[in-house]
Design a protein around this motif. Sequence first.
Motif, PDB file in Angstrom:
ATOM      1  N   LYS A  75       0.701  -1.210   0.170  1.00 22.74           N
ATOM      2  CA  LYS A  75       0.099   0.006  -0.140  1.00 22.74           C
ATOM      3  C   LYS A  75       0.831   1.243  -0.271  1.00 22.74           C
ATOM      4  O   LYS A  75       0.519   2.109  -0.770  1.00 22.74           O
ATOM      5  N   LEU A  96       0.847   4.427  -2.728  1.00 23.67           N
ATOM      6  CA  LEU A  96       0.824   5.645  -2.401  1.00 23.67           C
ATOM      7  C   LEU A  96       1.922   6.703  -2.756  1.00 23.67           C
ATOM      8  O   LEU A  96       1.742   7.835  -3.410  1.00 23.67           O
ATOM      9  N   ASP A 125       1.221  10.495  -3.541  1.00 19.34           N
ATOM     10  CA  ASP A 125       0.390  11.233  -2.295  1.00 19.34           C
ATOM     11  C   ASP A 125       1.332  11.674  -1.130  1.00 19.34           C
ATOM     12  O   ASP A 125       1.215  12.846  -0.582  1.00 19.34           O
TER      13      ASP A 125
END
Length: 339
Positions: free
Chosen positions: A133, A137, A142
Amino acid sequence: MTKLRVAVIGCGSIAKNRHLVEYNSNPHVEIVAVCDIVETRVQDFANLYQANAYTSYEELLEAEKPDAVSVCLPNYLHAAVSIAALNRGCHVLCEKPMATSREEAEQMIEAAHRNNKKLMIGHNQRFVASHKKAKQLIEQGDAGKIYSFRTTFGHGGPEGWSADGRNSWFFKKDQAFIGAMGDLGVHKADLLRYLLNEEFTDVAGFVETNAKEGTDIDDNAVCILKTESGVIGTLAASWAYTGKEDNSTIIYGENATLRLEDHPDFSLIVTYKNGEVVNYELGAIQSNDEGGQTTSHVIDHFVDCILHDTEPLINGEEGKKSLEVILAVLESSKAEKVG
Protein backbone atom coordinates in the motif's frame (compact mmCIF):
# COMPACT_ATOMS: atom_id res chain seq x y z
CA MET A 1 -3.53 -30.38 -13.55
CA THR A 2 -0.36 -32.24 -12.60
CA LYS A 3 1.07 -30.98 -9.34
CA LEU A 4 4.54 -29.46 -9.07
CA ARG A 5 6.94 -31.92 -7.45
CA VAL A 6 8.82 -29.91 -4.83
CA ALA A 7 11.74 -30.72 -2.54
CA VAL A 8 12.94 -28.74 0.47
CA ILE A 9 16.68 -28.86 1.14
CA GLY A 10 17.45 -27.90 4.73
CA CYS A 11 14.89 -28.58 7.45
CA GLY A 12 15.61 -25.84 9.97
CA SER A 13 13.13 -23.34 11.33
CA ILE A 14 12.55 -21.41 8.10
CA ALA A 15 11.64 -24.66 6.33
CA LYS A 16 9.52 -25.86 9.24
CA ASN A 17 7.57 -22.63 9.78
CA ARG A 18 7.40 -21.20 6.27
CA HIS A 19 8.38 -23.34 3.28
CA LEU A 20 6.96 -26.74 4.22
CA VAL A 21 3.78 -25.34 5.76
CA GLU A 22 3.09 -23.08 2.79
CA TYR A 23 3.94 -25.66 0.11
CA ASN A 24 1.65 -28.08 1.91
CA SER A 25 -1.17 -25.52 1.81
CA ASN A 26 -0.75 -24.87 -1.91
CA PRO A 27 -3.11 -27.05 -3.97
CA HIS A 28 -0.71 -27.11 -6.95
CA VAL A 29 2.21 -28.64 -5.02
CA GLU A 30 3.26 -32.10 -3.89
CA ILE A 31 6.17 -32.23 -1.43
CA VAL A 32 8.11 -35.24 -2.70
CA ALA A 33 11.34 -35.01 -0.68
CA VAL A 34 13.07 -33.31 2.22
CA CYS A 35 16.78 -33.16 2.98
CA ASP A 36 18.83 -32.41 6.09
CA ILE A 37 22.12 -33.67 7.51
CA VAL A 38 20.37 -34.41 10.83
CA GLU A 39 18.75 -37.79 10.20
CA THR A 40 16.18 -37.68 12.99
CA ARG A 41 15.04 -34.22 11.94
CA VAL A 42 14.64 -35.02 8.26
CA GLN A 43 12.85 -38.27 9.04
CA ASP A 44 10.35 -36.43 11.23
CA PHE A 45 9.50 -34.05 8.39
CA ALA A 46 9.39 -36.87 5.86
CA ASN A 47 6.84 -38.65 8.03
CA LEU A 48 4.83 -35.48 8.58
CA TYR A 49 4.56 -34.65 4.88
CA GLN A 50 4.67 -38.21 3.51
CA ALA A 51 7.83 -37.38 1.57
CA ASN A 52 11.12 -39.20 0.99
CA ALA A 53 13.99 -38.38 3.33
CA TYR A 54 17.58 -37.66 2.26
CA THR A 55 20.74 -36.56 4.03
CA SER A 56 22.48 -35.73 0.72
CA TYR A 57 21.09 -33.09 -1.62
CA GLU A 58 23.01 -34.64 -4.53
CA GLU A 59 21.24 -37.95 -3.98
CA LEU A 60 17.90 -36.17 -3.70
CA LEU A 61 18.36 -34.31 -6.98
CA GLU A 62 19.49 -37.47 -8.77
CA ALA A 63 16.78 -39.76 -7.44
CA GLU A 64 13.75 -37.46 -7.28
CA LYS A 65 14.32 -35.06 -10.18
CA PRO A 66 11.96 -32.49 -8.59
CA ASP A 67 10.40 -29.66 -10.58
CA ALA A 68 11.39 -27.12 -7.95
CA VAL A 69 13.40 -26.89 -4.75
CA SER A 70 13.64 -24.57 -1.78
CA VAL A 71 17.18 -24.01 -0.55
CA CYS A 72 16.93 -23.40 3.21
CA LEU A 73 20.55 -23.98 4.19
CA PRO A 74 23.29 -22.00 5.93
CA ASN A 75 24.32 -18.97 3.87
CA TYR A 76 27.62 -20.41 2.65
CA LEU A 77 25.78 -23.25 0.88
CA HIS A 78 23.17 -21.15 -0.91
CA ALA A 79 25.09 -20.67 -4.14
CA ALA A 80 26.53 -24.16 -4.55
CA VAL A 81 23.26 -26.00 -3.87
CA SER A 82 21.13 -23.55 -5.90
CA ILE A 83 23.46 -23.91 -8.89
CA ALA A 84 23.45 -27.71 -8.59
CA ALA A 85 19.63 -27.73 -8.54
CA LEU A 86 19.38 -25.33 -11.49
CA ASN A 87 21.82 -27.49 -13.46
CA ARG A 88 19.54 -30.47 -12.71
CA GLY A 89 16.63 -28.64 -14.30
CA CYS A 90 14.92 -27.44 -11.11
CA HIS A 91 13.38 -24.05 -10.45
CA VAL A 92 14.95 -22.65 -7.28
CA LEU A 93 13.65 -20.60 -4.36
CA CYS A 94 16.68 -19.68 -2.28
CA GLU A 95 16.55 -18.14 1.16
CA LYS A 96 18.21 -14.78 1.77
CA PRO A 97 20.88 -13.54 1.61
CA MET A 98 21.17 -15.25 -1.77
CA ALA A 99 24.94 -15.68 -1.54
CA THR A 100 28.06 -14.59 0.33
CA SER A 101 29.61 -12.59 -2.54
CA ARG A 102 28.74 -10.79 -5.77
CA GLU A 103 30.54 -13.50 -7.71
CA GLU A 104 28.42 -16.27 -6.21
CA ALA A 105 25.24 -14.32 -6.93
CA GLU A 106 26.29 -13.81 -10.54
CA GLN A 107 27.02 -17.53 -10.92
CA MET A 108 23.52 -18.35 -9.63
CA ILE A 109 21.93 -15.90 -12.07
CA GLU A 110 23.97 -17.31 -14.96
CA ALA A 111 22.93 -20.88 -14.06
CA ALA A 112 19.26 -19.88 -14.04
CA HIS A 113 19.56 -18.22 -17.44
CA ARG A 114 21.57 -21.08 -18.94
CA ASN A 115 19.03 -23.66 -17.81
CA ASN A 116 15.99 -21.48 -18.49
CA LYS A 117 14.72 -21.93 -14.92
CA LYS A 118 13.22 -19.60 -12.33
CA LEU A 119 15.47 -18.30 -9.57
CA MET A 120 13.69 -16.49 -6.75
CA ILE A 121 15.15 -15.13 -3.51
CA GLY A 122 13.07 -15.38 -0.34
CA HIS A 123 12.60 -11.70 0.48
CA ASN A 124 9.12 -11.55 1.98
CA GLN A 125 8.83 -7.85 2.86
CA ARG A 126 7.62 -6.88 -0.61
CA PHE A 127 4.50 -9.00 -0.05
CA VAL A 128 3.46 -7.34 3.24
CA ALA A 129 0.14 -5.51 2.81
CA SER A 130 1.30 -2.25 4.41
CA HIS A 131 4.44 -2.19 2.26
CA LYS A 132 2.45 -2.78 -0.94
CA LYS A 133 0.00 0.00 0.00
CA ALA A 134 2.83 2.40 0.84
CA LYS A 135 4.47 1.74 -2.53
CA GLN A 136 1.16 2.48 -4.26
CA LEU A 137 0.76 5.78 -2.37
CA ILE A 138 4.34 6.82 -3.16
CA GLU A 139 3.97 5.95 -6.84
CA GLN A 140 0.72 7.89 -7.23
CA GLY A 141 2.31 10.94 -5.61
CA ASP A 142 0.44 11.11 -2.30
CA ALA A 143 3.65 11.66 -0.35
CA GLY A 144 5.15 14.06 -2.89
CA LYS A 145 8.92 14.10 -3.24
CA ILE A 146 10.56 11.63 -0.85
CA TYR A 147 13.24 13.20 1.34
CA SER A 148 14.29 10.61 3.88
CA PHE A 149 13.53 7.32 5.63
CA ARG A 150 14.22 5.26 8.71
CA THR A 151 13.94 1.48 8.76
CA THR A 152 14.69 -1.06 11.47
CA PHE A 153 14.60 -4.81 11.79
CA GLY A 154 15.57 -6.18 15.16
CA HIS A 155 14.75 -8.94 17.60
CA GLY A 156 16.43 -10.93 20.36
CA GLY A 157 18.47 -13.08 17.99
CA PRO A 158 18.25 -16.40 16.16
CA GLU A 159 18.77 -18.46 19.31
CA GLY A 160 15.06 -17.94 19.98
CA TRP A 161 14.09 -18.97 16.44
CA SER A 162 16.67 -21.35 15.00
CA ALA A 163 16.20 -25.13 15.25
CA ASP A 164 19.60 -25.43 16.97
CA GLY A 165 19.31 -22.45 19.30
CA ARG A 166 22.59 -20.97 20.47
CA ASN A 167 24.48 -23.76 18.64
CA SER A 168 23.01 -22.65 15.33
CA TRP A 169 25.05 -21.99 12.20
CA PHE A 170 23.88 -18.38 12.49
CA PHE A 171 26.65 -17.83 15.05
CA LYS A 172 29.40 -19.57 13.05
CA LYS A 173 31.14 -17.14 10.73
CA ASP A 174 32.43 -19.80 8.35
CA GLN A 175 28.84 -20.91 7.72
CA ALA A 176 26.86 -17.68 8.11
CA PHE A 177 29.46 -15.26 6.69
CA ILE A 178 27.28 -12.38 7.93
CA GLY A 179 25.02 -12.08 10.95
CA ALA A 180 22.21 -9.61 11.67
CA MET A 181 22.90 -7.74 8.44
CA GLY A 182 22.44 -10.88 6.36
CA ASP A 183 19.55 -12.18 8.42
CA LEU A 184 17.59 -8.94 8.81
CA GLY A 185 19.33 -5.99 7.18
CA VAL A 186 19.19 -7.45 3.69
CA HIS A 187 15.38 -7.66 4.00
CA LYS A 188 15.22 -3.93 4.65
CA ALA A 189 17.64 -3.10 1.86
CA ASP A 190 15.34 -5.01 -0.48
CA LEU A 191 12.23 -3.31 0.93
CA LEU A 192 13.65 0.19 0.51
CA ARG A 193 14.72 -0.51 -3.07
CA TYR A 194 11.15 -1.70 -3.72
CA LEU A 195 9.41 1.24 -1.99
CA LEU A 196 11.60 3.98 -3.44
CA ASN A 197 12.07 2.32 -6.85
CA GLU A 198 15.69 3.46 -6.81
CA GLU A 199 19.13 2.00 -6.26
CA PHE A 200 21.50 3.09 -3.51
CA THR A 201 24.62 4.80 -4.79
CA ASP A 202 26.29 5.72 -1.47
CA VAL A 203 26.49 3.45 1.55
CA ALA A 204 28.23 3.75 4.92
CA GLY A 205 27.80 1.90 8.15
CA PHE A 206 28.98 0.57 11.47
CA VAL A 207 28.74 -3.19 11.94
CA GLU A 208 29.52 -4.52 15.39
CA THR A 209 29.59 -7.63 17.54
CA ASN A 210 28.66 -6.28 20.95
CA ALA A 211 25.66 -8.25 22.21
CA LYS A 212 26.35 -11.97 21.73
CA GLU A 213 29.22 -13.57 23.61
CA GLY A 214 31.37 -16.31 22.13
CA THR A 215 30.90 -15.37 18.48
CA ASP A 216 32.58 -13.09 15.97
CA ILE A 217 29.47 -12.67 13.84
CA ASP A 218 27.86 -9.22 13.63
CA ASP A 219 24.82 -8.67 15.83
CA ASN A 220 24.26 -4.90 15.56
CA ALA A 221 24.52 -2.59 12.57
CA VAL A 222 23.50 0.94 11.67
CA CYS A 223 23.82 2.14 8.08
CA ILE A 224 23.38 5.41 6.20
CA LEU A 225 22.09 5.04 2.66
CA LYS A 226 21.68 7.49 -0.23
CA THR A 227 19.79 6.86 -3.48
CA GLU A 228 20.69 8.09 -6.93
CA SER A 229 18.17 10.95 -6.62
CA GLY A 230 19.44 12.02 -3.20
CA VAL A 231 16.99 10.35 -0.80
CA ILE A 232 18.89 9.66 2.43
CA GLY A 233 18.09 7.57 5.49
CA THR A 234 19.14 4.99 8.03
CA LEU A 235 18.84 1.22 8.23
CA ALA A 236 19.38 -0.64 11.50
CA ALA A 237 19.62 -4.40 11.95
CA SER A 238 19.98 -6.03 15.34
CA TRP A 239 19.93 -9.29 17.24
CA ALA A 240 19.90 -7.36 20.52
CA TYR A 241 16.36 -5.99 20.75
CA THR A 242 14.93 -7.53 23.89
CA GLY A 243 11.18 -7.68 24.19
CA LYS A 244 9.06 -7.10 21.11
CA GLU A 245 10.45 -7.33 17.61
CA ASP A 246 10.82 -4.05 15.71
CA ASN A 247 10.12 -4.28 11.98
CA SER A 248 9.18 -0.66 11.29
CA THR A 249 9.82 1.75 8.44
CA ILE A 250 9.09 5.48 8.21
CA ILE A 251 9.11 7.37 4.92
CA TYR A 252 9.36 11.16 5.10
CA GLY A 253 7.94 12.95 2.07
CA GLU A 254 7.13 16.46 0.89
CA ASN A 255 3.39 16.04 1.48
CA ALA A 256 3.14 13.20 3.99
CA THR A 257 4.91 10.91 6.42
CA LEU A 258 4.20 7.19 6.10
CA ARG A 259 4.68 5.02 9.21
CA LEU A 260 4.77 1.31 8.35
CA GLU A 261 4.47 -1.45 10.95
CA ASP A 262 5.05 1.10 13.70
CA HIS A 263 1.70 0.83 15.54
CA PRO A 264 0.06 -2.18 17.23
CA ASP A 265 -3.30 -1.71 15.48
CA PHE A 266 -2.62 0.20 12.27
CA SER A 267 -0.02 -1.30 9.96
CA LEU A 268 0.19 1.94 7.96
CA ILE A 269 -0.40 5.46 9.23
CA VAL A 270 -0.22 8.36 6.77
CA THR A 271 0.05 11.86 8.25
CA TYR A 272 -0.43 14.61 5.67
CA LYS A 273 1.07 18.09 6.04
CA ASN A 274 -2.42 19.59 6.27
CA GLY A 275 -2.94 17.60 9.49
CA GLU A 276 -5.09 14.83 8.04
CA VAL A 277 -4.27 11.36 9.39
CA VAL A 278 -5.30 8.14 7.62
CA ASN A 279 -5.01 4.88 9.56
CA TYR A 280 -4.90 1.63 7.60
CA GLU A 281 -5.72 -1.75 9.13
CA LEU A 282 -4.14 -4.16 6.66
CA GLY A 283 -3.30 -7.21 8.73
CA ALA A 284 -0.25 -8.20 10.73
CA ILE A 285 3.22 -8.44 9.29
CA GLN A 286 4.90 -11.85 9.21
CA SER A 287 6.82 -12.16 12.43
CA ASN A 288 8.81 -14.62 14.51
CA ASP A 289 6.73 -13.45 17.46
CA GLU A 290 3.45 -15.10 18.34
CA GLY A 291 0.64 -13.58 16.34
CA GLY A 292 2.66 -12.82 13.21
CA GLN A 293 0.98 -13.50 9.90
CA THR A 294 0.89 -17.18 9.02
CA THR A 295 1.87 -16.90 5.38
CA SER A 296 4.78 -15.10 3.78
CA HIS A 297 3.17 -15.18 0.28
CA VAL A 298 6.65 -16.06 -1.02
CA ILE A 299 5.83 -19.71 -1.72
CA ASP A 300 2.56 -18.98 -3.51
CA HIS A 301 4.26 -16.36 -5.68
CA PHE A 302 7.08 -18.76 -6.57
CA VAL A 303 4.60 -21.49 -7.51
CA ASP A 304 2.50 -19.06 -9.59
CA CYS A 305 5.59 -17.90 -11.49
CA ILE A 306 6.44 -21.49 -12.41
CA LEU A 307 2.89 -22.40 -13.41
CA HIS A 308 2.36 -19.26 -15.50
CA ASP A 309 5.94 -18.85 -16.71
CA THR A 310 6.32 -15.34 -15.31
CA GLU A 311 9.36 -13.70 -13.75
CA PRO A 312 9.51 -13.69 -9.93
CA LEU A 313 9.19 -10.30 -8.27
CA ILE A 314 12.49 -10.96 -6.49
CA ASN A 315 14.52 -12.75 -9.14
CA GLY A 316 18.28 -13.34 -9.04
CA GLU A 317 19.11 -9.85 -10.29
CA GLU A 318 16.93 -8.25 -7.59
CA GLY A 319 18.42 -10.50 -4.92
CA LYS A 320 21.92 -9.55 -6.02
CA LYS A 321 21.21 -5.81 -5.86
CA SER A 322 19.92 -6.11 -2.29
CA LEU A 323 22.91 -8.28 -1.34
CA GLU A 324 25.27 -5.66 -2.80
CA VAL A 325 23.90 -3.02 -0.41
CA ILE A 326 24.80 -5.22 2.55
CA LEU A 327 28.22 -6.10 1.16
CA ALA A 328 28.92 -2.38 0.70
CA VAL A 329 27.98 -1.73 4.33
CA LEU A 330 30.41 -4.45 5.45
CA GLU A 331 33.16 -2.95 3.30
CA SER A 332 32.45 0.51 4.72
CA SER A 333 32.59 -0.74 8.31
CA LYS A 334 35.81 -2.63 7.66
CA ALA A 335 37.40 0.48 6.12
CA GLU A 336 36.41 2.57 9.15
CA LYS A 337 38.07 0.08 11.50
CA VAL A 338 41.25 -0.08 9.42
CA GLY A 339 41.38 3.70 9.21
